[in-house]
Write an enzyme that holds these catalytic residues in place. Structure first.
Site, PDB file in Angstrom:
ATOM      1  N   SER A   1       0.811  -1.225   0.000  1.00 58.73           N
ATOM      2  CA  SER A   1       0.000   0.000   0.000  1.00 58.73           C
ATOM      3  C   SER A   1       0.841   1.271   0.000  1.00 58.73           C
ATOM      4  O   SER A   1       0.522   2.218  -0.688  1.00 58.73           O
ATOM      5  CB  SER A   1      -0.953  -0.008   1.186  1.00 58.73           C
TER       6      SER A   1
ATOM      7  N   GLU B   1       2.117  -3.537  10.352  1.00 53.68           N
ATOM      8  CA  GLU B   1       2.767  -2.436   9.607  1.00 53.68           C
ATOM      9  C   GLU B   1       3.549  -1.446  10.471  1.00 53.68           C
ATOM     10  O   GLU B   1       3.655  -0.269  10.136  1.00 53.68           O
ATOM     11  CB  GLU B   1       1.742  -1.649   8.755  1.00 53.68           C
TER      12      GLU B   1
ATOM     13  N   HIS C   1      -9.513  -4.824  17.502  1.00 52.62           N
ATOM     14  CA  HIS C   1      -8.748  -4.400  16.336  1.00 52.62           C
ATOM     15  C   HIS C   1      -8.770  -2.887  16.226  1.00 52.62           C
ATOM     16  O   HIS C   1      -9.846  -2.280  16.254  1.00 52.62           O
ATOM     17  CB  HIS C   1      -9.342  -5.016  15.055  1.00 52.62           C
ATOM     18  N   HIS C   2      -7.599  -2.278  16.156  1.00 53.13           N
ATOM     19  CA  HIS C   2      -7.469  -0.837  15.929  1.00 53.13           C
ATOM     20  C   HIS C   2      -6.681  -0.604  14.653  1.00 53.13           C
ATOM     21  O   HIS C   2      -5.453  -0.481  14.701  1.00 53.13           O
ATOM     22  CB  HIS C   2      -6.725  -0.166  17.088  1.00 53.13           C
ATOM     23  N   GLU C   3      -7.362  -0.580  13.530  1.00 51.61           N
ATOM     24  CA  GLU C   3      -6.685  -0.141  12.302  1.00 51.61           C
ATOM     25  C   GLU C   3      -6.632   1.383  12.373  1.00 51.61           C
ATOM     26  O   GLU C   3      -7.674   2.029  12.489  1.00 51.61           O
ATOM     27  CB  GLU C   3      -7.473  -0.608  11.065  1.00 51.61           C
TER      28      GLU C   3
ATOM     29  N   GLU D   1      -1.047 -13.206   4.576  1.00 48.75           N
ATOM     30  CA  GLU D   1      -2.191 -12.573   3.919  1.00 48.75           C
ATOM     31  C   GLU D   1      -1.917 -12.229   2.447  1.00 48.75           C
ATOM     32  O   GLU D   1      -2.843 -12.213   1.634  1.00 48.75           O
ATOM     33  CB  GLU D   1      -2.608 -11.322   4.683  1.00 48.75           C
TER      34      GLU D   1
HETATM   35  C1  NOJ Z   1      -3.289  -5.148   7.051  1.00 51.17           C
HETATM   36  C2  NOJ Z   1      -3.081  -6.148   8.128  1.00 51.17           C
HETATM   37  O1  NOJ Z   1      -1.840  -6.781   7.974  1.00 51.17           O
HETATM   38  C3  NOJ Z   1      -4.204  -7.137   8.056  1.00 51.17           C
HETATM   39  O2  NOJ Z   1      -3.979  -8.194   8.960  1.00 51.17           O
HETATM   40  C4  NOJ Z   1      -5.496  -6.433   8.315  1.00 51.17           C
HETATM   41  O3  NOJ Z   1      -6.553  -7.352   8.155  1.00 51.17           O
HETATM   42  C5  NOJ Z   1      -5.693  -5.282   7.328  1.00 51.17           C
HETATM   43  N1  NOJ Z   1      -4.531  -4.452   7.290  1.00 51.17           N
HETATM   44  C6  NOJ Z   1      -6.878  -4.406   7.717  1.00 51.17           C
HETATM   45  O4  NOJ Z   1      -6.596  -3.737   8.898  1.00 51.17           O
HETATM   46 CA    CA Z   2       0.069  -6.115   6.578  1.00 47.15          CA
END
Ligand code: NOJ
Ligand code: CA
Length: 700
Positions: free
Chosen positions: A193, A482, A411-413, A506
């Site tokens: 990304s 990340e 989960h904290h994106e 992934e």
């Molecule tokens: C990237 C992360 O590595 C992944 O595990 C996650 O599902 C996605 N971002 C969404 O947050």
């Molecule tokens: Ca990742």
């Protein structure tokens, strides 16, 4: 149990210039020198073999002369240090920290006199050194313009590398001679990304090298807490590596205030690849735990509403609206898209599955509002971390999980908006405490805010540490995706169980993925600094199962996915596939249910970067051993000696291996489960398919 013997010997300066110190057993020799122009330097040998030739050192400042040339050697002290310590969790119960130290004091006389130290620690398996800046009248605040640290290698070694990049480490590895490195091609990786590739001759650390003579050398850093990460540039004429620090938004490298020091620069070296993997040098160079009471920190296995999003069966977002302003947004007026993964019902199904099969945690991604436009807009206020989507009953689910003896994992994106996360983090962690969550997976997909900063720069390095400290204050375990790659800080913050910080499993779901050799290189590179949340355990290997015609697949056999629980060390291991797939293969799933995550002992039985890894581990507090064996794209047979097994009665072995006709590309899901009996001193042979592996549990 703690033993500490410290012996201080002072050596006079006149002796030292050009003199050397040896590691405790004499295996390594470090020489310190000053050049005629007053620049410090070192060289390192392993037995008779050079590891680095004369390599100069120094730090350049923006606001002063810094410490690189015109320096005077004032003093040099040596000492010996021996200690045994017990990590809160880990690959072994007891770690020995044994080194000889050389601390040189250098004075800068050009401007206003100022001084610094360079401290070298010489272990039997490598060295660490760092620059230290004590409090003094003429040195208080300074800005690092550049670090002149070099590693002057002795030849055109084989290198396992990924491109130097200030934002991403999610690349597959390349294996070339140093002279053939071309790191500019990173832009082909459209699936990553956020990239900031540095240039043709710059690669990331940890950098794994092998000399023509068979010496293994790993170059990295330890205890990166308040400084940018270190890449290295490769001089192809003389094979000299030089530090390349990640810059900040205005081009500076680091802002420091005395007393302070840089991270340790490390060289791990051995003529056995296995000893690179068993080295504890990086951990030993980190500070002991700041957390005194650690009983709430629990190594564990978890499942999650996760892979179904990666394979396209479900979505993180609740609706398909494309513009969400969080404050005041009325979710009741929005049409759900019918694909949302994190529903109350689906979460209950996962909780039930975890309770039935003994998993401690259930990760739920996409539970909170904001996923509709979370990515690609460089948006600051993207999530608030406390508002669930209308179809996710956070209160009801936390009660349901509690009744079933399972913990939900938050989960904290952040979508790389670190400023936003820092504004919300106290509320978010209080929210977690209130609803009984004790672990969080963070994520940093996208371009960093503060805008202009990088994932691996000093600002973000400090951010990840702040998050770990805050999590510790709230008794929360942390798994960061990340972030900058880890450098052993899990010794200091044992609640920081794992990081992603590399190309995880992934990528196999939605891109060209990871070649079969990937997992034979990661332990020699990314894992040198700490556990990885690689997310193994994918049983449905080809993606055309979900999307007819898809060419994507995990580059593995099913048996190899089991072996990864042993070869990719982490105290936090996901059973990453969806529960429905585990129900299809209950006999193979049994291994994931049985495998431990915390260990008394670890034996690296055989290893070669890029080719194969075989590891045995003894479960913490139990007479039980596991072996994981993996290979690259070649099939191979490896025989190992089981003399590590306990004496006395034989062990019952459950062996999970590739089927006769298995191969990662043609027939990845062919496997066999066999039972046998082994005793200490027996030999066991693993025949691994192309891209395959084997896993064994020994119990009695
Ligand atoms: C990237 C992360 O590595 C992944 O595990 C996650 O599902 C996605 N971002 C969404 O947050
Ligand atoms: Ca990742």
């Amino acid at each position: 149990m703690k033993k500490l013997i410290l012996a201080l010997t002072f050596i006079s300066v006149s002796f030292l210039s050009g003199e050397s110190i040896k590691s405790p057993s004499g295996a390594l020799t470090l020489k310190f020198f000053m050049t005629p122009s007053g620049q410090p330097g070192y060289s390192l040998t392993h037995g008779e073999q050079p590891v680095t030739g004369k390599s100069v050192l120094g730090v350049l400042f923006n606001d002063g002369p810094g410490f690189h040339t015109g320096l005077k050697l004032i003093s040099a002290d040596t000492s010996t240090h021996y200690e045994e310590w017990n990590p809160v969790w880990g690959e072994v119960k007891t770690i020995v920290n044994h080194y000889r130290e050389l601390r040189v004091k250098l004075e800068q006389t050009k401007d206003k006199p100022a001084y610094c130290f360079i401290t070298f620690r010489v272990f039997d398996d490598g060295i660490g050194f760092r620059y230290e800046f004590p409090v003094q009248d003429n040195l208080q605040y300074f800005t690092v313009k550049d670090e002149l640290t070099t590693f002057n290698l002795s030849g055109n070694h084989k290198a396992f590398w990924i491109p130097g990049d200030f934002d991403s480490n999610e690349y597959p590895y390349k294996t070339t001679r140093l002279s053939d490195i071309d790191a500019s091609g990173g832009s082909d990786f459209f699936e990553i990304s956020t990239k900031s590739i540095v240039g043709k001759n710059v690669v990331q650390t940890p950098l794994m090298l092998k000399t023509e003579e068979g010496l293994y050398i790993n170059i990295f850093e330890a205890a990166l807490k308040d400084y940018p990460a270190m890449n290295v540039s490769v001089n192809k004429d003389n094979y000299e590596l030089r530090a390349v620090l990640v810059p900040d938004a205005v081009g500076n490298k680091a802002y420091l205030q005395t007393p302070c020091s840089t991270p340790w620069r490390t060289i791990i070296v051995s003529d056995k690849a296995e000893e690179i993997l068993s080295s504890k040098l990086i951990l030993n160079l980190n500070e002991p735990s700041i957390i005194k009471e650690t009983d709430w920190i629990k190594p564990q296995k978890y499942i999650g509403i996760w892979w179904e999003m990666h394979v396209g069966k479900a979505s993180w977002n609740y609706s398909d609206v494309r513009n969400v302003k969080l404050a005041g947004f009325d979710w009741s007026k929005v049409q759900p898209n019918g694909k949302h993964g994190a529903t109350t019902e689906r979460t209950k199904y996962y909780i039930d599955f975890a309770a039935k099969h003994g998993f401690a945690g259930v990760l739920v991604e996409g539970w909170n509002v904001g996923w509709e436009d979370w990515f690609g807009n460089w948006k600051e206020d993207v999530f608030d971390f406390v508002t669930p989507y209308p179809d996710f009953n956070v209160k009801g689910l936390s009660e349901y999980a509690k009744a079933k003896g399972v913990k939900l994992i938050m989960h904290h994106e952040t979508s790389a908006s670190a400023t936003n996360y820092e504004r919300w983090i106290d509320s978010a962690f209080r929210f977690m405490n209130y609803y009984g969550y004790d672990a969080v997976k963070t994520g940093y997909v996208g371009r960093i805010i503060p805008r202009g900063e990088h994932h691996d720069g000093q600002w973000m390095v400090r951010h990840y540490v702040r998050v770990a400290e805050k999590a510790a204050a709230h008794k929360i375990m942390l798994n960061a995706h990340e972030p900058v790659r880890p450098t052993g800080l899990h010794r200091t913050y044992p609640n920081w169980l794992a990081c992603e910080a590399a190309r995880g499993n992934e990528f196999n779901a939605w891109s060209r993925g990871n070649p079969p050799e990937h997992e034979t290189i990661l332990p020699f590179t990314r894992l040198m600094g700490g556990p990885m949340d690689y997310t193994p355990g994918i049983f449905q290997i080809k993606m055309d199962y979900y999307t007819p015609g898809s060419k994507f697949q995990v580059h593995t056999t099913l048996a190899k996915q089991l072996a990864l629980y042993i070869t990719m060390y982490s105290p936090l291991q996901m059973a990453a596939d969806i529960p429905e797939n585990y129900d299809r293969f209950p006999d193979a799933f049994q291994f994931i249910k049985d495998v431990a995550v915390d260990w008394d002992d670890t034996k690296i039985l055989a290893a070669e970067p890029g080719d194969y890894i075989v590891i045995a581990r003894k479960t913490k507090g139990k007479d039980e051993w596991f072996i994981g064996a993996i290979t690259d794209e070649n099939s191979r047979e490896i025989t190992v000696d089981l003399s590590f097994l306990g004496k006395g009665a034989p062990y019952n072995a459950e062996i999970y291996k590739d089927g006769e006709d298995a191969s990662w590309d043609d027939n990845p899901m062919s496997y066999k489960v066999e039972k046998a009996v082994y005793k200490t001193g027996d030999k066991i042979t693993f025949r691994m398919a192309k891209g395959g592996g084997a896993a064994v549990r020994f119990s009695r």
